[in-house]
Design an enzyme around this catalytic site. Sequence first.
Site, short mmCIF file in Angstrom:
data_model
loop_
_atom_site.label_atom_id
_atom_site.label_comp_id
_atom_site.label_asym_id
_atom_site.label_seq_id
_atom_site.Cartn_x
_atom_site.Cartn_y
_atom_site.Cartn_z
N GLU A 257 38.06 41.15 27.97
CA GLU A 257 38.44 41.88 29.18
C GLU A 257 37.75 41.29 30.42
O GLU A 257 38.37 41.15 31.47
CB GLU A 257 38.05 43.36 29.02
CG GLU A 257 38.23 44.22 30.25
CD GLU A 257 39.69 44.53 30.54
OE1 GLU A 257 40.57 44.13 29.76
OE2 GLU A 257 39.95 45.18 31.58
N THR B 161 55.58 43.58 37.82
CA THR B 161 54.25 43.34 37.26
C THR B 161 54.05 44.01 35.91
O THR B 161 53.07 43.76 35.22
CB THR B 161 53.14 43.74 38.25
OG1 THR B 161 51.87 43.27 37.78
CG2 THR B 161 53.09 45.25 38.43
#
Length: 503
Positions: free
Chosen positions: A368, A494
């Site tokens: 992440e 997106t």
Amino acid sequence: MRLSSVFLTASTVVSQAVASPVLKRDTEATDRANAVKQAFQIAWDGYYAHAFPHDELHPVDNGYDDNYDGWGASAVDAISTAAIMGNAQVVDQILNYIATIDFTKSNETTISLFETTIRYLGGLLAGYDLLAGPAANLVSDKSLVDALLTQAQSLADSLSYAFETPSGVPYNNLLLNSRGNDGSTTNGLATTGSLVLEWTRLSDLTGNKTYGEIAQKAESYLLNPQPAWTQPFPGLVGSNINISNGQFVDDYVTWNGGDDSFYEYLIKFFVYSPSRFSEYRDRWLAAANSTLEYLLSHPVPQPDLTFVNIWDNGTLISSSGHLTGFIGGNFLLAGSVLDRQDLIDAGLAFTDSWYATYNATATKIGPEGFAWDEAGVPSDQKTFYQVNGFYITSADYVLRPEVMESYYYAYRVTGDEKYRDWAWDAFVAINSTTHVGSGYSGIENVNVAGGDGFDNEQETFLFAEVLKYAYMIHADDADWQVKANGKNKFVFNTEAHPVLITS
Ligand SMILES: *[C@@H]1O[C@H](CO)[C@@H](O)[C@H](O)[C@H]1NC(C)=O
Ligand SMILES: *[C@@H]1O[C@H](CO)[C@@H](O)[C@H](O)[C@H]1NC(C)=O
Ligand SMILES: *[C@@H]1O[C@H](CO)[C@@H](O)[C@H](O)[C@H]1NC(C)=O
Ligand SMILES: *[C@@H]1O[C@H](CO)[C@@H](O)[C@H](O)[C@H]1NC(C)=O
Ligand SMILES: *[C@@H]1O[C@H](CO)[C@@H](O)[C@H](O)[C@H]1NC(C)=O
Ligand SMILES: *[C@@H]1O[C@H](CO)[C@@H](O)[C@H](O)[C@H]1NC(C)=O
Ligand SMILES: *[C@@H]1O[C@H](CO)[C@@H](O)[C@H](O)[C@H]1NC(C)=O
């Protein structure tokens, strides 16, 4: 036309002798695409059995949550992928449900204008553009397709009060039932600047110009940033905007989460309608040029890698993350559409670098958060940093799509099979490490074999994005696929919902 795998099995003896690499790759791609479809079905079946019509499945204990407005976010987010995969049964299940949603009320206390726009509005519009267009053969009851558009309109009509502010910059956090907001005085760059595509598409489909106008009014402050110091480099702007006057309140520049899709949408909105939105292309080009000039960073131990620094009032910070991994695909889209090899090359350099964050870990899934600041290397990651050129700052993986997304653009633009192999490796790693209970879950640590535990959350973008890009990179050409020559028929929002391009 494709050779079926049945045919190839029968002719194995012959084909080994005269093996055509092209046909072999072709069959392999079909097998891979089918494996991704199977994973989609597993995720959907778990959700449908245990969580539908709530937002998200908790696969470990067959629970659910309503983190995204409580209108069945996974179902709406899955529709365009089900359509692209040709999954008529799941399309039918979702269509029948969507017609019943009441978008005028939400049981959740606050809902996000941005998340609701990219997931729900984007899902409804892409579902409509696909199922009224190139995937129309999947549906027998056309009225359910028409309902996608009327539901999109109903949703936008309940959200549009958010733009009723002194400047027109919307509130993001909404209390829908009372037409209220959370009292924020600022809105973020990405949450303000990732609305134009969906809201303008809705105007173009319905003829009601208001939707596009209010989103573009909000965006106008981002295209012409004030005061001047909040645009430290041409095209690169601060991260927060004052809702009362449309002025930026800081000059903190990143392509990371919070800012990312503002830059992403500049070029995508141009692609959507080049004749109307050339100003957006010019702003994207300014941002891209400044990024290449001022923000690129190459880790000391691995100088071939190319990441993007943060600019914080004169200080460069060498820290990034999974979310920013879309940047390769974004440069590749721009490079193909604008016919600029330098932008394509930059996009490939980014894509190769985020690949390195996957290839480095025990699970072969990227973390992440990561950084490459020589001064900040944790003592237990000194060797990892020397070998890989970055160190991990957040070790979890929450089923994010951005690296798969960039592989997809890299393959579609270059045709280099390497990117298909990387996408397949990532899919196999995600499919084996995150599968648990009735579906797929985020994991705690990408650098521990098996992932070191689950967060019990099957994110909606597993359906909308991860499995869509993993499927499309291996699938046949189709209207919705990105074209190497830049002559696209669809542009992906997106959340990876394909929006039909207007000529
Ligand atoms: C919202 O709350 C109402 C009233 O409590 C309930 O009837 C309804 O099922 C809830 N809707 C969802 C989607 O949870
Ligand atoms: C057009 O959209 C706006 C914004 O949601 C809405 O207020 C208005 O009623 C719509 N007009 C029509 C004719 O539907
Ligand atoms: C936003 O603008 C208003 C009006 O100019 C001003 O009073 C307020 O202090 C500003 N807020 C921030 C956070 O800059
Ligand atoms: C940025 O734009 C300037 C002015 O057009 C040009 O000289 C420069 O080469 C560009 N930089 C990059 C990295 O493309
Ligand atoms: C930026 O740095 C300058 C000193 O270089 C300082 O005077 C100014 O207050 C800083 N601005 C912010 C917003 O932190
Ligand atoms: C992936 O990592 C391995 C080491 O685990 C390395 O040998 C290989 O070169 C890397 N692949 C690429 C394409 O960089
Ligand atoms: C993906 O995971 C499922 C569930 O564990 C498994 O049945 C399937 O074989 C896996 N696919 C591949 C290609 O490994």
